[in-house]
Design an enzyme around this catalytic site. Structure first.
Site, PDB file in Angstrom:
ATOM      1  N   GLN A  10    -120.176 -40.132 -51.016  1.00  0.00           N
ATOM      2  CA  GLN A  10    -120.476 -41.361 -50.050  1.00  0.00           C
ATOM      3  C   GLN A  10    -121.072 -41.373 -48.908  1.00  0.00           C
ATOM      4  O   GLN A  10    -120.670 -40.406 -48.053  1.00  0.00           O
ATOM      5  CB  GLN A  10    -119.014 -42.124 -50.010  1.00  0.00           C
ATOM      6  CG  GLN A  10    -119.177 -43.482 -49.873  1.00  0.00           C
ATOM      7  CD  GLN A  10    -117.470 -44.068 -50.222  1.00  0.00           C
ATOM      8  OE1 GLN A  10    -116.931 -43.639 -50.690  1.00  0.00           O
ATOM      9  NE2 GLN A  10    -117.346 -45.183 -49.439  1.00  0.00           N
ATOM     10  N   SER A  92    -117.611 -34.346 -51.870  1.00  0.00           N
ATOM     11  CA  SER A  92    -116.522 -35.465 -51.852  1.00  0.00           C
ATOM     12  C   SER A  92    -116.728 -36.010 -53.350  1.00  0.00           C
ATOM     13  O   SER A  92    -116.761 -35.385 -54.476  1.00  0.00           O
ATOM     14  CB  SER A  92    -116.668 -36.412 -50.661  1.00  0.00           C
ATOM     15  OG  SER A  92    -115.591 -37.318 -50.641  1.00  0.00           O
ATOM     16  N   LEU A  93    -117.278 -37.144 -53.384  1.00  0.00           N
ATOM     17  CA  LEU A  93    -117.500 -37.922 -54.883  1.00  0.00           C
ATOM     18  C   LEU A  93    -118.305 -37.082 -55.552  1.00  0.00           C
ATOM     19  O   LEU A  93    -118.203 -36.862 -56.758  1.00  0.00           O
ATOM     20  CB  LEU A  93    -118.166 -39.241 -54.557  1.00  0.00           C
ATOM     21  CG  LEU A  93    -118.306 -40.348 -55.743  1.00  0.00           C
ATOM     22  CD1 LEU A  93    -119.785 -40.060 -56.088  1.00  0.00           C
ATOM     23  CD2 LEU A  93    -117.466 -40.217 -56.873  1.00  0.00           C
ATOM     24  N   ARG A 117    -110.389 -43.538 -58.670  1.00  0.00           N
ATOM     25  CA  ARG A 117    -110.340 -42.943 -57.540  1.00  0.00           C
ATOM     26  C   ARG A 117    -111.002 -43.780 -56.370  1.00  0.00           C
ATOM     27  O   ARG A 117    -110.310 -43.905 -55.364  1.00  0.00           O
ATOM     28  CB  ARG A 117    -111.264 -41.674 -57.699  1.00  0.00           C
ATOM     29  CG  ARG A 117    -111.733 -40.865 -56.444  1.00  0.00           C
ATOM     30  CD  ARG A 117    -112.431 -39.728 -56.598  1.00  0.00           C
ATOM     31  NE  ARG A 117    -112.747 -38.779 -55.492  1.00  0.00           N
ATOM     32  CZ  ARG A 117    -113.337 -38.882 -54.407  1.00  0.00           C
ATOM     33  NH1 ARG A 117    -114.307 -39.997 -54.142  1.00  0.00           N
ATOM     34  NH2 ARG A 117    -113.586 -37.829 -53.438  1.00  0.00           N
ATOM     35  N   HIS A 192    -110.030 -37.773 -47.099  1.00  0.00           N
ATOM     36  CA  HIS A 192    -109.919 -36.462 -47.010  1.00  0.00           C
ATOM     37  C   HIS A 192    -108.673 -36.052 -45.840  1.00  0.00           C
ATOM     38  O   HIS A 192    -108.814 -34.973 -44.974  1.00  0.00           O
ATOM     39  CB  HIS A 192    -111.338 -35.731 -46.826  1.00  0.00           C
ATOM     40  CG  HIS A 192    -112.354 -36.062 -47.798  1.00  0.00           C
ATOM     41  ND1 HIS A 192    -111.945 -35.715 -49.113  1.00  0.00           N
ATOM     42  CD2 HIS A 192    -113.119 -36.762 -47.772  1.00  0.00           C
ATOM     43  CE1 HIS A 192    -112.742 -35.905 -49.837  1.00  0.00           C
ATOM     44  NE2 HIS A 192    -113.513 -36.573 -49.303  1.00  0.00           N
ATOM     45  N   GLN A 241    -108.508 -32.207 -53.035  1.00  0.00           N
ATOM     46  CA  GLN A 241    -109.568 -32.595 -52.557  1.00  0.00           C
ATOM     47  C   GLN A 241    -109.566 -33.976 -51.729  1.00  0.00           C
ATOM     48  O   GLN A 241    -109.974 -34.125 -50.552  1.00  0.00           O
ATOM     49  CB  GLN A 241    -110.779 -32.708 -53.190  1.00  0.00           C
ATOM     50  CG  GLN A 241    -112.129 -33.136 -52.634  1.00  0.00           C
ATOM     51  CD  GLN A 241    -112.879 -34.256 -53.359  1.00  0.00           C
ATOM     52  OE1 GLN A 241    -112.649 -35.443 -53.286  1.00  0.00           O
ATOM     53  NE2 GLN A 241    -113.963 -33.752 -54.042  1.00  0.00           N
TER      54      GLN A 241
END
Length: 296
Positions: A10, A92-93, A117, A192, A241
């Protein structure tokens, strides 16, 4: 010597990112599947023609599925051309795209996971994130350690991190640390960070029902900055994560330690490529953003 494929997360989404991709029949099919699952016209959201409160590409409920679908299409077209990676990593994603690319689950499973998510993260409102550039690391780490409600969410490179936590705690760190600049991010929550504990627990429940196959090639996890092919390990790291930092600086170093000399960023933009070029200038760094890039 080897090749790594990396997938952005993202923040890499941008209006028009599907231009040069959506003429592909696989892309049309997958974006149609995503639109059906979301109940929104994802291609229109990506090109900026969609209207209404739920049609902002920067809404995490839209940006995460859009990025995953786009990256999955480019990834599979790479494979169909006979291209291969020795290791995969995602920011991340992007880690879900890497796990899909490694064969841990199929496209429909990945899309469903990304939808859940993104919705959990969007609903976890509160908190703030700020990118900080050009700092003394020891000074920054000391300032973060002195504040209870802030963490380094994305350790992107030696000179760039993203702080995440309560708005007050993030402001306090930014006001006490000398840096070239700090930029608040337009996000709905403190991603996060420990403030994601509740959505992470709910996502863990979702993942419990999803079998993960062992990876066909090693995947580097954000939470550990180490690579594995063990499906159970990769699943556990994916849960972790959401509440821990993205260790991208260490991930880049890990790729170099594995002997990777070529890194291909698959997805929109060149955020990860820029970090790689500045941190490891000896690497051959490339991007695949559109179908046209597959012709080279």
């Amino acid at each position: 010597m080897g090749t790594a494929w990396v997938f952005p997360g993202q923040g890499s989404q941008k209006r028009g990112m599907t231009t040069g991709v959506l003429q592909d029949d696989l892309a049309q099919d997958r974006f149609a599947q995503a639109s059906g699952l979301l109940g929104r016209d994802l291609p229109a959201i990506c090109d900026g023609s969609a209207v209404g409160p739920d049609h902002d590409l920067n809404d995490t409920r839209n940006s995460q599925p859009a990025l995953f679908v786009l990256e999955s299409v480019l990834l599979d077209r790479c494979k169909q051309q006979g291209r291969r990676a020795d290791v995969l990593a995602g920011h991340s994603l992007g880690e879900l795209a890497a796990l899909y690319g490694a064969g841990c689950f199929d496209f429909q499973t990945g899309l469903a996971l990304v939808k859940q998510r993104s919705e959990l993260m969007a609903a976890a409102g509160g908190g703030a994130m700020t990118a900080v550039m050009g700092f003394v690391r020891s000074e920054l780490e000391a300032a973060v350690a002195a504040q209870q409600d802030v963490v380094i969410a994305n350790d992107n490179s030696a000179g760039q991190v993203v702080l995440s936590g309560t708005a007050a705690a993030v402001r306090q760190v930014c006001s006490t640390v000398r840096c070239k600049r700090s930029v608040p991010l337009a996000v709905s929550g403190a991603f996060h960070s420990p403030l994601m504990k509740e959505p992470a627990a709910r996502f863990a429940q979702v993942l419990e029902t999803v079998p993960f196959a062992d990876a066909a090639v090693p995947v580097v996890s954000n939470a550990t900055a180490s690579s594995s092919t063990d499906g159970a390990v990769l699943k556990a790291n994916l849960v972790q994560q959401m509440v821990s930092g993205v260790r991208w600086r260490e991930t880049m170093n890990h790729l170099a330690s594995l002997g990777m000399n070529t890194v291909v960023e698959i997805g929109p933009g060149a955020v990860l490529s820029g970090l790689l070029k500045r941190s490891l200038p000896h690497l051959d760094v490339r991007q695949i953003n559109t179908m046209a890039h597959l012709a080279h």
